[in-house]
Scaffold this motif. Structure first.
Motif, PDB file in Angstrom:
ATOM      1  N   VAL A 140       0.840  -1.200   0.000  1.00  0.00           N
ATOM      2  CA  VAL A 140       0.000   0.000   0.000  1.00  0.00           C
ATOM      3  C   VAL A 140       0.871   1.245   0.000  1.00  0.00           C
ATOM      4  CG1 VAL A 140      -1.694   1.327   1.343  1.00  0.00           C
ATOM      5  CG2 VAL A 140      -1.986  -1.147   1.050  1.00  0.00           C
ATOM      6  N   LYS A 141       1.873   1.263   0.843  1.00  0.00           N
ATOM      7  CA  LYS A 141       2.768   2.422   0.909  1.00  0.00           C
ATOM      8  C   LYS A 141       3.472   2.629  -0.427  1.00  0.00           C
ATOM      9  CE  LYS A 141       6.685   4.325   3.478  1.00  0.00           C
ATOM     10  NZ  LYS A 141       7.661   4.099   4.550  1.00  0.00           N
ATOM     11  N   PHE A 142       3.918   1.538  -1.041  1.00  0.00           N
ATOM     12  CA  PHE A 142       4.630   1.639  -2.308  1.00  0.00           C
ATOM     13  C   PHE A 142       3.732   2.213  -3.397  1.00  0.00           C
ATOM     14  CE2 PHE A 142       6.391   0.251  -6.312  1.00  0.00           C
ATOM     15  CZ  PHE A 142       7.733   0.530  -6.153  1.00  0.00           C
ATOM     16  N   THR A 143       2.538   1.674  -3.539  1.00  0.00           N
ATOM     17  CA  THR A 143       1.660   2.162  -4.603  1.00  0.00           C
ATOM     18  C   THR A 143       1.197   3.593  -4.338  1.00  0.00           C
ATOM     19  OG1 THR A 143      -0.118   1.515  -6.106  1.00  0.00           O
ATOM     20  CG2 THR A 143      -0.573   1.296  -3.772  1.00  0.00           C
ATOM     21  N   ASN A 144       1.016   3.959  -3.074  1.00  0.00           N
ATOM     22  CA  ASN A 144       0.649   5.343  -2.761  1.00  0.00           C
ATOM     23  C   ASN A 144       1.826   6.295  -2.958  1.00  0.00           C
ATOM     24  OD1 ASN A 144      -2.060   4.873  -2.275  1.00  0.00           O
ATOM     25  ND2 ASN A 144      -1.766   4.534  -0.099  1.00  0.00           N
ATOM     26  N   ARG A 181      -7.286  -1.123  10.068  1.00  0.00           N
ATOM     27  CA  ARG A 181      -8.051   0.096   9.759  1.00  0.00           C
ATOM     28  C   ARG A 181      -7.192   1.114   9.017  1.00  0.00           C
ATOM     29  NH1 ARG A 181     -10.485  -1.081  14.724  1.00  0.00           N
ATOM     30  NH2 ARG A 181      -9.109   0.312  15.889  1.00  0.00           N
ATOM     31  N   ASN A 182      -5.922   1.181   9.362  1.00  0.00           N
ATOM     32  CA  ASN A 182      -5.015   2.089   8.666  1.00  0.00           C
ATOM     33  C   ASN A 182      -4.885   1.707   7.189  1.00  0.00           C
ATOM     34  OD1 ASN A 182      -3.217   4.344   8.641  1.00  0.00           O
ATOM     35  ND2 ASN A 182      -1.512   2.900   8.624  1.00  0.00           N
ATOM     36  N   ILE A 183      -4.801   0.422   6.918  1.00  0.00           N
ATOM     37  CA  ILE A 183      -4.751  -0.033   5.527  1.00  0.00           C
ATOM     38  C   ILE A 183      -6.038   0.364   4.810  1.00  0.00           C
ATOM     39  CG2 ILE A 183      -4.813  -2.095   4.055  1.00  0.00           C
ATOM     40  CD1 ILE A 183      -2.801  -3.339   6.086  1.00  0.00           C
ATOM     41  N   ILE A 184      -7.174   0.120   5.464  1.00  0.00           N
ATOM     42  CA  ILE A 184      -8.464   0.458   4.867  1.00  0.00           C
ATOM     43  C   ILE A 184      -8.513   1.940   4.497  1.00  0.00           C
ATOM     44  CG2 ILE A 184     -10.956   0.620   5.343  1.00  0.00           C
ATOM     45  CD1 ILE A 184      -9.775  -2.262   4.908  1.00  0.00           C
ATOM     46  N   SER A 185      -7.978   2.782   5.354  1.00  0.00           N
ATOM     47  CA  SER A 185      -8.030   4.219   5.080  1.00  0.00           C
ATOM     48  C   SER A 185      -7.011   4.656   4.029  1.00  0.00           C
ATOM     49  CB  SER A 185      -7.833   5.013   6.370  1.00  0.00           C
ATOM     50  OG  SER A 185      -6.521   4.842   6.862  1.00  0.00           O
ATOM     51  N   ASN A 186      -6.084   3.780   3.652  1.00  0.00           N
ATOM     52  CA  ASN A 186      -5.053   4.153   2.683  1.00  0.00           C
ATOM     53  C   ASN A 186      -5.180   3.474   1.318  1.00  0.00           C
ATOM     54  OD1 ASN A 186      -3.169   6.091   3.966  1.00  0.00           O
ATOM     55  ND2 ASN A 186      -3.079   4.482   5.510  1.00  0.00           N
ATOM     56  N   VAL A 187      -6.218   2.682   1.103  1.00  0.00           N
ATOM     57  CA  VAL A 187      -6.374   2.012  -0.195  1.00  0.00           C
ATOM     58  C   VAL A 187      -7.361   2.729  -1.112  1.00  0.00           C
ATOM     59  CG1 VAL A 187      -5.708  -0.275   0.628  1.00  0.00           C
ATOM     60  CG2 VAL A 187      -8.120   0.375   0.639  1.00  0.00           C
ATOM     61  N   ASP A 188      -7.905   3.845  -0.655  1.00  0.00           N
ATOM     62  CA  ASP A 188      -8.958   4.502  -1.422  1.00  0.00           C
ATOM     63  C   ASP A 188      -8.496   5.056  -2.770  1.00  0.00           C
ATOM     64  OD1 ASP A 188      -7.458   6.362   0.003  1.00  0.00           O
ATOM     65  OD2 ASP A 188      -9.097   7.793   0.141  1.00  0.00           O
ATOM     66  N   LEU A 189      -7.229   5.323  -2.936  1.00  0.00           N
ATOM     67  CA  LEU A 189      -6.740   5.864  -4.200  1.00  0.00           C
ATOM     68  C   LEU A 189      -6.187   4.793  -5.139  1.00  0.00           C
ATOM     69  CD1 LEU A 189      -4.949   9.082  -2.879  1.00  0.00           C
ATOM     70  CD2 LEU A 189      -7.256   8.861  -3.837  1.00  0.00           C
ATOM     71  N   ALA A 216     -12.113  -4.990  -3.062  1.00  0.00           N
ATOM     72  CA  ALA A 216     -11.741  -6.355  -2.667  1.00  0.00           C
ATOM     73  C   ALA A 216     -11.308  -6.408  -1.211  1.00  0.00           C
ATOM     74  CB  ALA A 216     -10.616  -6.872  -3.569  1.00  0.00           C
ATOM     75  N   ILE A 217     -10.510  -5.437  -0.803  1.00  0.00           N
ATOM     76  CA  ILE A 217      -9.997  -5.449   0.567  1.00  0.00           C
ATOM     77  C   ILE A 217     -11.092  -5.114   1.579  1.00  0.00           C
ATOM     78  CG2 ILE A 217      -8.536  -4.129   2.155  1.00  0.00           C
ATOM     79  CD1 ILE A 217      -6.315  -4.328   0.160  1.00  0.00           C
ATOM     80  N   ILE A 218     -11.831  -4.076   1.310  1.00  0.00           N
ATOM     81  CA  ILE A 218     -12.816  -3.627   2.294  1.00  0.00           C
ATOM     82  C   ILE A 218     -14.037  -4.536   2.322  1.00  0.00           C
ATOM     83  CG2 ILE A 218     -14.382  -1.751   2.927  1.00  0.00           C
ATOM     84  CD1 ILE A 218     -12.219   0.194   1.869  1.00  0.00           C
ATOM     85  N   GLU A 219     -14.656  -4.720   1.176  1.00  0.00           N
ATOM     86  CA  GLU A 219     -15.923  -5.450   1.153  1.00  0.00           C
ATOM     87  C   GLU A 219     -15.747  -6.957   1.292  1.00  0.00           C
ATOM     88  OE1 GLU A 219     -17.971  -4.067  -2.337  1.00  0.00           O
ATOM     89  OE2 GLU A 219     -17.665  -1.981  -1.750  1.00  0.00           O
ATOM     90  N   SER A 220     -14.791  -7.518   0.559  1.00  0.00           N
ATOM     91  CA  SER A 220     -14.643  -8.974   0.558  1.00  0.00           C
ATOM     92  C   SER A 220     -13.857  -9.500   1.751  1.00  0.00           C
ATOM     93  CB  SER A 220     -13.945  -9.424  -0.729  1.00  0.00           C
ATOM     94  OG  SER A 220     -14.698  -9.058  -1.847  1.00  0.00           O
ATOM     95  N   SER A 221     -12.850  -8.753   2.190  1.00  0.00           N
ATOM     96  CA  SER A 221     -11.977  -9.272   3.235  1.00  0.00           C
ATOM     97  C   SER A 221     -12.231  -8.647   4.600  1.00  0.00           C
ATOM     98  CB  SER A 221     -10.512  -9.048   2.860  1.00  0.00           C
ATOM     99  OG  SER A 221     -10.180  -9.770   1.714  1.00  0.00           O
ATOM    100  N   TYR A 222     -12.100  -7.343   4.678  1.00  0.00           N
ATOM    101  CA  TYR A 222     -12.170  -6.675   5.975  1.00  0.00           C
ATOM    102  C   TYR A 222     -13.499  -6.933   6.669  1.00  0.00           C
ATOM    103  CZ  TYR A 222     -11.856  -3.037   9.532  1.00  0.00           C
ATOM    104  OH  TYR A 222     -11.843  -2.357  10.727  1.00  0.00           O
ATOM    105  N   TYR A 223     -14.580  -6.752   5.948  1.00  0.00           N
ATOM    106  CA  TYR A 223     -15.888  -6.935   6.579  1.00  0.00           C
ATOM    107  C   TYR A 223     -16.288  -8.399   6.720  1.00  0.00           C
ATOM    108  CZ  TYR A 223     -16.637  -1.991   7.005  1.00  0.00           C
ATOM    109  OH  TYR A 223     -16.510  -0.679   7.383  1.00  0.00           O
ATOM    110  N   SER A 224     -15.423  -9.310   6.279  1.00  0.00           N
ATOM    111  CA  SER A 224     -15.667 -10.731   6.548  1.00  0.00           C
ATOM    112  C   SER A 224     -15.164 -11.122   7.940  1.00  0.00           C
ATOM    113  CB  SER A 224     -14.990 -11.595   5.484  1.00  0.00           C
ATOM    114  OG  SER A 224     -13.582 -11.572   5.651  1.00  0.00           O
ATOM    115  N   ILE A 225     -14.409 -10.230   8.571  1.00  0.00           N
ATOM    116  CA  ILE A 225     -13.894 -10.489   9.919  1.00  0.00           C
ATOM    117  C   ILE A 225     -15.026 -10.256  10.913  1.00  0.00           C
ATOM    118  CG2 ILE A 225     -12.199  -9.834  11.677  1.00  0.00           C
ATOM    119  CD1 ILE A 225     -10.451  -8.739   9.361  1.00  0.00           C
ATOM    120  N   GLU A 226     -15.386 -11.289  11.622  1.00  0.00           N
ATOM    121  CA  GLU A 226     -16.515 -11.239  12.558  1.00  0.00           C
ATOM    122  C   GLU A 226     -16.381 -10.098  13.561  1.00  0.00           C
ATOM    123  OE1 GLU A 226     -18.451 -14.021  16.091  1.00  0.00           O
ATOM    124  OE2 GLU A 226     -16.999 -14.883  14.712  1.00  0.00           O
TER     125      GLU A 226
END
Length: 186
Positions: A106-110, A149-157, A165-175
């Motif tokens: 994430v840091k690299f692509t940003n 959460r930090n990753i979630i806030s940094n993948v928007d761009l 994929a990260i937010i909807e499929s993975s992050y929110y699959s965590i109970e």
């Protein structure tokens, strides 16, 4: 051709203690993975912590080397994580390294902009693995929730469907995420 485990055990039973010690020492001298495994087994947490930091440095070096330009050998970075896991059997630190890998992606692509589909596929797959581990173990989730959460806030761009994929499929699959969301509403 490899020897089967049952045949290996039969062969080893024929060795006396001195021969077994010589065999293990020879393996130790010839193989770095064996060195790491035996060191972590016999010397414990202190060695595991050193191996963790060495692995973290190797991963970071693929993205942000201290000298020269980035290599972006994602396969090498992932091999380091696998080698750490095999050598130490330390689940929490292994997930930590997986999360660190995602953070570096994430840091690299940003920092440098659009990369390629293979890069983003690797990022999403690793995040998926982290999410599965955190879903399975609430303590792991608690240990890493801020970083997640930090990753979630940094993948928007990031393009290529990474954010979705990260937010909807993975992050929110965590109970445990849903429990925190409900607590935040109170």
């Amino acid at each position: 051709m490899k020897i089967k485990i049952t045949d290996l055990k039969k062969q080893l039973k024929g060795y006396d203690q001195k021969e077994l010690i010589e065999l293990i020492v020879a393996m130790y001298k010839s193989n770095k993975e064996v060195q790491n495994y035996l060191s972590s087994k016999f010397l414990g947490d202190q060695v595991i912590e050193v191996l963790f930091h060495q692995t973290q440095k190797k991963i970071k070096n693929e993205f942000f080397p201290e000298r020269g330009t980035e290599k972006l050998r994602l396969t090498e970075a992932k091999k380091e994580i696998t080698a750490f896991k095999k050598a130490t059997n330390d689940e929490k630190r292994t997930v930590d390294l997986m999360l660190f890998y995602v953070e570096m992606c994430v840091k690299f692509t940003n920092s440098y902009g659009d990369i390629n589909e293979g890069f983003y596929t690797s990022l999403v797959r690793m995040f998926d693995q982290v999410a599965m581990e955190c879903d399975r173990d609430e303590e792991l989730y608690k240990a890493f929730s801020n970083r997640l959460r930090n990753i979630i806030s940094n993948v928007d761009l990031i393009g290529w469907g990474v954010e979705e994929a990260i937010i909807e499929s993975s992050y929110y699959s965590i109970e445990w995420v849903h429990g925190e969301d409900e607590n935040d509403d109170e």
